[in-house]
Design a protein around this motif. Structure first.
Motif, short mmCIF file in Angstrom:
data_model
loop_
_atom_site.label_atom_id
_atom_site.label_comp_id
_atom_site.label_asym_id
_atom_site.label_seq_id
_atom_site.Cartn_x
_atom_site.Cartn_y
_atom_site.Cartn_z
N SER A 10 -7.03 -7.14 8.69
CA SER A 10 -6.75 -8.48 8.25
C SER A 10 -7.79 -9.37 8.22
O SER A 10 -8.11 -9.58 7.06
N ASP A 11 -8.91 -9.06 8.88
CA ASP A 11 -10.77 -9.14 8.76
C ASP A 11 -11.31 -9.12 7.81
O ASP A 11 -11.65 -10.06 6.81
N LEU A 12 -10.09 -8.27 7.04
CA LEU A 12 -11.46 -7.99 5.03
C LEU A 12 -10.62 -9.30 4.02
O LEU A 12 -11.09 -9.50 3.08
N VAL A 13 -9.71 -9.40 4.39
CA VAL A 13 -8.83 -9.90 3.71
C VAL A 13 -8.67 -12.21 4.04
O VAL A 13 -8.49 -12.03 4.72
N PRO A 14 -8.93 -12.01 2.49
CA PRO A 14 -9.09 -13.80 2.43
C PRO A 14 -8.39 -14.33 2.58
O PRO A 14 -6.73 -13.79 1.79
N ARG A 15 -8.04 -15.66 2.42
CA ARG A 15 -6.94 -16.62 2.13
C ARG A 15 -6.53 -16.18 1.00
O ARG A 15 -7.33 -17.07 0.56
N GLY A 16 -5.41 -16.07 -0.23
CA GLY A 16 -4.87 -16.31 -1.00
C GLY A 16 -5.12 -14.96 -1.96
O GLY A 16 -5.11 -15.11 -3.66
N GLY A 17 -6.18 -13.97 -1.39
CA GLY A 17 -6.24 -12.39 -1.73
C GLY A 17 -4.80 -12.27 -2.53
O GLY A 17 -3.50 -12.54 -2.36
N ILE A 18 -4.45 -10.70 -2.82
CA ILE A 18 -4.15 -9.83 -3.88
C ILE A 18 -4.62 -8.85 -3.30
O ILE A 18 -5.40 -8.22 -3.12
N ILE A 19 -3.40 -7.73 -2.62
CA ILE A 19 -3.45 -7.06 -1.47
C ILE A 19 -2.85 -6.03 -2.10
O ILE A 19 -1.18 -6.19 -2.18
N GLY A 20 -2.65 -4.76 -1.64
CA GLY A 20 -2.24 -3.45 -2.36
C GLY A 20 -1.83 -2.83 -0.69
O GLY A 20 -2.24 -2.82 -0.30
N LEU A 21 -0.32 -2.65 -0.19
CA LEU A 21 0.37 -2.09 0.88
C LEU A 21 1.05 -0.45 0.44
O LEU A 21 2.01 -1.05 0.26
N CYS A 22 0.53 0.61 0.88
CA CYS A 22 1.46 1.45 0.85
C CYS A 22 1.82 1.27 1.87
O CYS A 22 1.98 0.28 2.81
N GLY A 23 3.23 2.68 2.16
CA GLY A 23 3.83 2.96 2.95
C GLY A 23 3.21 3.14 4.75
O GLY A 23 2.22 3.73 4.56
N GLY A 24 3.96 3.08 5.62
CA GLY A 24 3.68 4.09 6.59
C GLY A 24 3.88 2.91 7.52
O GLY A 24 3.67 1.73 7.60
N THR A 25 3.54 3.59 9.04
CA THR A 25 2.82 2.24 10.06
C THR A 25 2.28 1.64 10.62
O THR A 25 1.83 0.65 11.30
N THR A 26 1.08 2.33 9.85
CA THR A 26 -0.52 1.88 9.62
C THR A 26 -0.27 0.63 8.28
O THR A 26 -0.74 -0.83 8.96
N ALA A 27 -0.13 1.07 7.49
CA ALA A 27 0.04 0.18 6.53
C ALA A 27 1.86 -1.26 7.14
O ALA A 27 1.01 -2.40 6.74
N THR A 28 2.60 -0.31 8.22
CA THR A 28 3.53 -1.59 8.40
C THR A 28 2.39 -2.38 9.31
O THR A 28 3.01 -3.95 9.86
#
Length: 261
Positions: free
Chosen positions: A86-104
Motif C-alpha cells: 500500500s505504501d507504494l501506491v499513490p492516491r489516484g493510481g491505477i493498479i492491478g491485483l491478481c487473486g489470492g490471500t496476499t492480494a486480498t
C-alpha cells in the motif's frame, strides 16, 4: 487506532450482524459516543452503510469474503506485506491485483487508507482485478474505481481466467501490478500451481510500469508447476521470515527486495 483503522473496524462490526449500534462501537473500539456517531456518519457519506436512530445497518451487499480467505496461513506476514504494498501506491493510481490471500490483504490495506477513501470527484484509486472476491470487496467503496477483467471463474481461487480476461488486460496500462505466487526461485522466478492463472498474472505484470511480486517467506526457494515470467518483475515484497541469505540471492537475481515489518 487511527481514524482509517477505526472506520475499517466499524465495517467489520457491521459485517457480523448486518447492523451495529453506537453503544457497540463505543464498547468494542473504546471511543466516545460522539466519535462513534461521527464515524458512522462518515461511512454513511461514503455510501457504505445506512444510518439509523442509534446506529446503522448494512447495505444489501455481502461483506464477508469466502471462508478460505478468512482462515489464511501466515496472516501477520501477509498483513505486513499488504501495508508495504500500500505504501507504494499513490492516491489516484491505477493498479492491478491478481487473486489470492496476499492480494486480498492488499485490498484490505488500500481500503483503510484515508486519502483514498476521501470523497472526491475523481476516483481515489483504480483497481483492475481478475479476482471476483476482491472485486466484491472493492464494490462497497465508491471512491475506488473497480475494473473486472471478465473470464471463466476458477473455483479454487475465485480468479477469472481465459481469453476474455486476456482481451481486457491487453488493452489497459497500469502503474503497478501486485502478483501473488505459489513459489519463487532465484533462478526460475515466480511460479503458480495453475498454468491459466500464471498466464493471466504474466499478462497483468506486462501491462504495468512496475510489477511487484508479493510473497511471504514460506513461498521463497519453492517452485510450482507453471512459470509466470521472471523478467517481468523488478520488485519483491516479503516478510521478516526471509533469511539474510535469501534476501541477498534475490537481490543478486535483480529484485529490489522490500522486507515488510
Amino acid at each position: 487506532m487511527n481514524r482509517a483503522e477505526r472506520l475499517s473496524a466499524v465495517l467489520d462490526l457491521l459485517a457480523e450482524d448486518g447492523q451495529v449500534e453506537v453503544d457497540q462501537v463505543v464498547e468494542r473500539l473504546g471511543v466516545s459516543p460522539a466519535t462513534a456517531r461521527r464515524d458512522l456518519d462518515a461511512l454513511a457519506q461514503q455510501q457504505l452503510l445506512t444510518r439509523t436512530r442509534g446506529g446503522a445497518v448494512a447495505h444489501s451487499v455481502a461483506y464477508d469474503l469466502p471462508i478460505r480467505y478468512k482462515h489464511q496461513q501466515n496472516p501477520d506476514a501477509k498483513a505486513a506485506i499488504a501495508r508495504a504494498a500500500s505504501d507504494l501506491v499513490p492516491r489516484g493510481g491505477i493498479i492491478g491485483l491478481c487473486g489470492g490471500t496476499t492480494a486480498t490483504a492488499i485490498a484490505d490495506a488500500l481500503m483503510s487508507r484515508a486519502d483514498i477513501m476521501e470523497p472526491a470527484p475523481d476516483p481515489g484509486l483504480t483497481v483492475v482485478t481478475n479476482a471476483i472476491n476482491i472485486a466484491m470487496q472493492l464494490a462497497m467503496r465508491p471512491q475506488i474505481k473497480t475494473v473486472v477483467t471478465g473470464g471463466i471463474v476458477h473455483a479454487r481461487s475465485y480468479e477469472l481466467v481465459g481469453s476474455y480476461t486476456d482481451g481486457v488486460l491487453g488493452n489497459i496500462s497500469l502503474d503497478l501490478a501486485f502478483i501473488g505466487v505459489n513459489g519463487l526461485d532465484a533462478v526460475v522466478g515466480p511460479t503458480s500451481h495453475d498454468e491459466r492463472e500464471a498466464a493471466v498474472n504474466a499478462l497483468m505484470a506486462s501491462r504495468a510500469a512496475r510489477a511487484v511480486i508479493v510473497a511471504d517467506a514460506s513461498k521463497l526457494d519453492r517452485r510450482a508447476f507453471a512459470a509466470i515470467g521472471a523478467p517481468l518483475f523488478d520488485t519483491l515484497i516479503t516478510d521478516g521470515g526471509a533469511t539474510e541469505d535469501q534476501r541477498v540471492r534475490f537481490r543478486e537475481a535483480g529484485y529490489e527486495v522490500i522486507v515488510a515489518s
